[in-house]
Every structure is written in structure tokens, then in C-alpha cells.
Design an enzyme around this catalytic site. Structure first.
Site, PDB file in Angstrom:
ATOM      1  N   SER A  91       0.811  -1.219   0.000  1.00  9.40           N
ATOM      2  CA  SER A  91       0.000   0.000   0.000  1.00  9.40           C
ATOM      3  C   SER A  91       0.844   1.269   0.000  1.00  9.40           C
ATOM      4  O   SER A  91       0.304   2.370   0.129  1.00  9.40           O
ATOM      5  CB  SER A  91      -0.895  -0.009   1.247  1.00  9.40           C
ATOM      6  OG  SER A  91      -0.116  -0.326   2.385  1.00  9.40           O
ATOM      7  N   THR A 193      -1.820   3.228   4.444  1.00  6.01           N
ATOM      8  CA  THR A 193      -0.880   4.344   4.347  1.00  6.01           C
ATOM      9  C   THR A 193       0.074   4.396   5.527  1.00  6.01           C
ATOM     10  O   THR A 193      -0.327   4.137   6.657  1.00  6.01           O
ATOM     11  CB  THR A 193      -1.724   5.646   4.383  1.00  6.01           C
ATOM     12  OG1 THR A 193      -2.639   5.601   3.311  1.00  6.01           O
ATOM     13  CG2 THR A 193      -0.860   6.881   4.324  1.00  6.01           C
ATOM     14  N   THR A 211       1.701   6.912   0.409  1.00  5.03           N
ATOM     15  CA  THR A 211       0.733   5.845   0.094  1.00  5.03           C
ATOM     16  C   THR A 211       0.633   5.609  -1.405  1.00  5.03           C
ATOM     17  O   THR A 211       0.934   6.499  -2.217  1.00  5.03           O
ATOM     18  CB  THR A 211      -0.671   6.233   0.624  1.00  5.03           C
ATOM     19  OG1 THR A 211      -1.539   5.109   0.547  1.00  5.03           O
ATOM     20  CG2 THR A 211      -1.274   7.385  -0.154  1.00  5.03           C
ATOM     21  N   ARG A 221      -7.126   9.509  -9.291  1.00  5.63           N
ATOM     22  CA  ARG A 221      -7.728   9.711  -7.959  1.00  5.63           C
ATOM     23  C   ARG A 221      -6.639  10.096  -6.949  1.00  5.63           C
ATOM     24  O   ARG A 221      -5.583   9.497  -6.878  1.00  5.63           O
ATOM     25  CB  ARG A 221      -8.417   8.436  -7.518  1.00  5.63           C
ATOM     26  CG  ARG A 221      -9.037   8.487  -6.108  1.00  5.63           C
ATOM     27  CD  ARG A 221      -8.099   7.919  -5.052  1.00  5.63           C
ATOM     28  NE  ARG A 221      -8.733   7.812  -3.739  1.00  5.63           N
ATOM     29  CZ  ARG A 221      -8.074   7.518  -2.630  1.00  5.63           C
ATOM     30  NH1 ARG A 221      -6.778   7.317  -2.660  1.00  5.63           N
ATOM     31  NH2 ARG A 221      -8.705   7.429  -1.484  1.00  5.63           N
ATOM     32  N   VAL A 222      -6.910  11.129  -6.187  1.00  4.29           N
ATOM     33  CA  VAL A 222      -6.002  11.560  -5.125  1.00  4.29           C
ATOM     34  C   VAL A 222      -6.745  11.427  -3.803  1.00  4.29           C
ATOM     35  O   VAL A 222      -7.895  11.859  -3.683  1.00  4.29           O
ATOM     36  CB  VAL A 222      -5.547  13.020  -5.355  1.00  4.29           C
ATOM     37  CG1 VAL A 222      -4.785  13.545  -4.146  1.00  4.29           C
ATOM     38  CG2 VAL A 222      -4.677  13.106  -6.616  1.00  4.29           C
ATOM     39  N   GLY A 223      -6.083  10.825  -2.821  1.00  2.00           N
ATOM     40  CA  GLY A 223      -6.706  10.646  -1.515  1.00  2.00           C
ATOM     41  C   GLY A 223      -6.312  11.734  -0.544  1.00  2.00           C
ATOM     42  O   GLY A 223      -5.952  12.854  -0.932  1.00  2.00           O
ATOM     43  N   ASP A 224      -6.367  11.399   0.730  1.00  2.00           N
ATOM     44  CA  ASP A 224      -6.072  12.392   1.771  1.00  2.00           C
ATOM     45  C   ASP A 224      -4.585  12.617   1.996  1.00  2.00           C
ATOM     46  O   ASP A 224      -4.164  13.701   2.427  1.00  2.00           O
ATOM     47  CB  ASP A 224      -6.717  11.948   3.096  1.00  2.00           C
ATOM     48  CG  ASP A 224      -6.238  10.560   3.541  1.00  2.00           C
ATOM     49  OD1 ASP A 224      -6.014   9.697   2.662  1.00  2.00           O
ATOM     50  OD2 ASP A 224      -6.085  10.348   4.751  1.00  2.00           O
ATOM     51  N   THR A 244      -4.764   7.116   8.329  1.00  2.00           N
ATOM     52  CA  THR A 244      -4.795   5.992   7.392  1.00  2.00           C
ATOM     53  C   THR A 244      -6.233   5.496   7.311  1.00  2.00           C
ATOM     54  O   THR A 244      -6.966   5.543   8.301  1.00  2.00           O
ATOM     55  CB  THR A 244      -3.848   4.860   7.824  1.00  2.00           C
ATOM     56  OG1 THR A 244      -3.958   3.771   6.898  1.00  2.00           O
ATOM     57  CG2 THR A 244      -4.138   4.372   9.225  1.00  2.00           C
ATOM     58  N   GLY A 245      -6.619   5.063   6.154  1.00  2.00           N
ATOM     59  CA  GLY A 245      -8.002   4.623   5.978  1.00  2.00           C
ATOM     60  C   GLY A 245      -8.527   5.117   4.645  1.00  2.00           C
ATOM     61  O   GLY A 245      -7.750   5.407   3.733  1.00  2.00           O
ATOM     62  N   GLY A 247      -9.408   7.584   2.258  1.00  2.00           N
ATOM     63  CA  GLY A 247      -9.049   8.999   2.156  1.00  2.00           C
ATOM     64  C   GLY A 247     -10.230   9.917   1.961  1.00  2.00           C
ATOM     65  O   GLY A 247     -10.273  11.033   2.496  1.00  2.00           O
TER      66      GLY A 247
HETATM   67  N1  GLY Z   1      -5.572   7.008   3.035  1.00  2.00           N
HETATM   68  C1  GLY Z   1      -4.989   6.741   1.788  1.00  2.00           C
HETATM   69  C2  GLY Z   1      -5.884   6.977   0.677  1.00  2.00           C
HETATM   70  O1  GLY Z   1      -7.094   6.899   0.812  1.00  2.00           O
HETATM   71  O2  GLY Z   1      -5.393   7.231  -0.407  1.00  2.00           O
END
Ligand code: GLY
Length: 333
Positions: A91, A193, A211, A221-224, A244-245, A247
Site C-alpha cells: 500500500s 498508508t 501511500t 484519484r487523489v486521496g487524503d 490511514t483509511g 481517504g
Molecule cells: N488514506 C490513503 C488513501 O485513501 O489514499
């Protein structure tokens, strides 16, 4: 299980809560302890805290970096580099699970509480250490965030070497997903992450996050994780938080910024993490168990905290003489 003090000859651990003993990453053994037994008062600085058991090797690398004369930012960067280069962590970095097109796209951010500086990259392809590229953005440009092909061009021009990030194992996982599950929801349980936060002897604070994001995500796609204040936030006057989780459930609430602000108002790191999760659950009108959001936090005195909604969530802490594996506070309702 909370309350155990089992000792693990822990080298690193993979996702999904399974403790996996691996050789070769140079960790010491870690003690699994109650959050309550270590979170009520500050630990002895320097202290590093990271998400997931694989964060233990990273925190130990961070601690060694400081011992060997590196800066706090070096410690954060080199600790996270270790996880990014571990192909067994599916990950983060090399071996990270790819997007729906079979391409590994990485996100990372770094922050320096001393001068409130930040750097980040998103949807970066072909570079194993996005945290290092993020640090370069912070230190050598007047910007905070670079994305996609232009982030890759920046990394290339800055002297980072490009490489293939898709391992055979990750490719096979993608092939399997494509043949069995295309069209279904993406792999929610593959988003472990690394967020790593550190406070040095002088109470200076820094943090980073790296991550490959949700497995088989839509390209682009971009996460948190690379969004300052969402996947990670540092305030040199207060402390730091990381996530983590899923995003999408963190970034709509600027989760890490929220936790740092709660700490500023006087909450302990654990209380702040719990309050952020409750706020997200209330806002989304969902039970915490449906959210998959997990946080770590530290204040500048070296007090740590953690809370999450995923039963398997663990975090790693390294203080001066001890390596600890901690079961965070579970928020279930
Ligand atoms: N927390 C990582 C993501 O959702 O990309």
C-alpha cells in the site's frame, strides 16, 4: 488485544492486522502495550509514532537517523523511505497496488513545524520515494504541491531515478481484480498508508505521509495523504496528526488539521483523535464502523495518541529506549 504485553520479534508487518514476522529490516523486538499505559503522559523525547506495525521499522530508522546526527526532517523522510522501498508493503511505494489501469500512482506529503513549511506530490508515477520528492518540492520550490506528469518531470529534473514500481505480486493482484471484480467497488481494505510523526528532544515537530492509495482506484484519484491538513498536519506550536483509511472520508473533514486544532484547544492526542472520528461519523450520519478512518497524533511534549474504526488498526511508537506496538482506542459507536 488491549492489555497484552506480548513481545514480538517484530521486523515488519503487513496490512489487515496480521502480525507477520519478517527478517531483514533491522528492527528490535517490540512490546505490545495498552494505549492507556503510554498515552497518559509524555514519552521521553525524541519520540516517533507511525501507522501500522510496518511503521515500527520506519520509526526505528527515524530514531537512528537522529542518533547519527540527521535532522528531524531527515528522520521523517528516511523512516518513510524504508517503507516505500519494502516491496512487501502493498500500500506504499514499490509493490503498492496499482490503479484500475494497472499503474502505480503514489501520493505523499511532508511538513516541518519549525517554519510551517510543507511539500507534497500526488499521482506520481515511476518514483519509489514520493516523500523525498515532496521534501524537494518543499525545500527547492516556492510551491507546496505538484501533481501527475509534472511532478514526475520535476522528480526527474531533480535527479531522482525513475523505476518500475509494479511488482509481479501486485501485477497478479491487479489481474485477479480485473478478471474477478472489475466494475465492483474498489478494495477498501488495501489502504494502509504510512503516516509518521516525530518530536525531537527540543520539542520540534515534523511529519510525513506516503501511500499508493486505494487499490485499483480510478486513474488520477487523489486521496487524503498528500493534502496538507487531511492525511497529515503539523503545527510547530501544538503537535501533529496523521491518518490511514479511506481517504475520501478523511479529506472531506481535513481530519489531521482538525485533530491538531482539538489539541490546541486542550485535548489530549487520543481525545483529539476520538473527537475527529465522532465528528466525521456525525457529519456523514454513519456509524464509525462504516468509515474506515484511523488517526495517530502527538503533541510537542511527546504525548502520543491514536484512535480508529478498523479493528485491525495498530500503530508503532519508538521513544528513546523502547519500541512499542500499540492497539489504539477503537471507536465503535
Ligand atoms: N488514506 C490513503 C488513501 O485513501 O489514499
Amino acid at each position: 488485544m488491549i492489555g497484552n504485553s506480548r513481545r514480538y520479534a517484530l521486523k515488519a508487518s503487513l496490512s489487515a492486522g496480521a502480525i507477520v514476522l519478517l527478517d531483514g529490516l533491522g528492527c528490535q523486538s517490540a512490546e505490545e502495550v495498552d494505549l492507556a499505559s503510554v498515552a497518559s503522559s509524555p514519552l521521553s523525547r525524541p519520540v516517533f509514532i507511525a501507522t501500522w506495525p510496518f511503521g515500527l521499522a520506519a520509526c526505528e530508522k527515524s530514531q537512528r537517523t537522529l542518533t547519527q546526527g540527521g535532522s528531524l526532517l531527515d528522520a521523517v523522510e528516511y523512516g518513510i523511505n524504508l517503507t516505500e522501498l519494502d516491496p512487501k508493503v502493498s500500500s506504499v511505494g514499490v509493490g503498492g497496488l496499482p490503479n484500475a489501469d494497472g499503474v502505480v500512482q503514489l501520493d505523499a506529503s511532508i511538513m516541518d513545524g519549525q517554519r510551517q513549511r510543507a511539500g507534497s506530490v500526488a499521482a506520481l508515477e515511476g518514483f519509489a520515494n514520493p516523500i523525498s520528492v515532496a521534501r524537494r518540492v518543499m525545500e527547492s520550490t516556492r510551491h507546496v504541491m505538484l501533481v501527475g506528469q509534472d511532478a514526475a518531470a520535476f522528480a526527474q529534473a531533480s535527479g531522482f531515478e525513475s523505476q518500475e514500481l509494479l511488482t509481479e505480486e501486485s501485477r497478479q493482484a491487479w489481474e485477479k481484480w480485473r478478471s474477478n471484480q472489475a466494475g465492483k467497488s474498489i478494495g477498501e481494505k488495501t489502504h494502509d498508508t504510512i503516516a509518521l510523526l516525530g518530536v525531537n528532544r527540543d520539542g520540534q515537530v515534523a511529519g510525513g505521509c506516503s501511500t499508493s492509495g486505494l487499490a485499483f482506484k480510478l486513474p488520477g484519484r487523489v486521496g487524503d495523504s498528500p493534502l496538507i491538513g487531511s492525511g497529515m498536519y503539523v503545527d510547530g506550536e501544538v503537535g501533529a496528526a496523521g491518518a490511514t483509511g479511506v481517504g475520501e472520508n478523511v479529506l472531506r473533514y481535513c481530519g489531521s488539521f482538525l485533530i491538531v486544532e482539538y489539541m490546541r484547544q486542550g485535548m489530549s492526542p487520543t481525545e483529539a483523535c476520538i473527537s475527529a472520528i465522532r465528528r466525521i461519523a456525525t457529519g456523514d450520519r454513519k456509524s464509525p464502523a462504516e468509515l474506515s478512518v484511523n488517526f495517530i497524533a502527538i503533541n510537542k511534549r511527546g504525548q502520543i495518541g491514536a484512535a480508529g474504526t478498523d479493528r485491525e488498526f495498530r500503530c508503532a511508537v519508538v521513544e528513546q529506549q523502547r519500541s512499542l506496538l500499540i492497539t489504539p482506542h477503537m471507536v465503535t459507536s
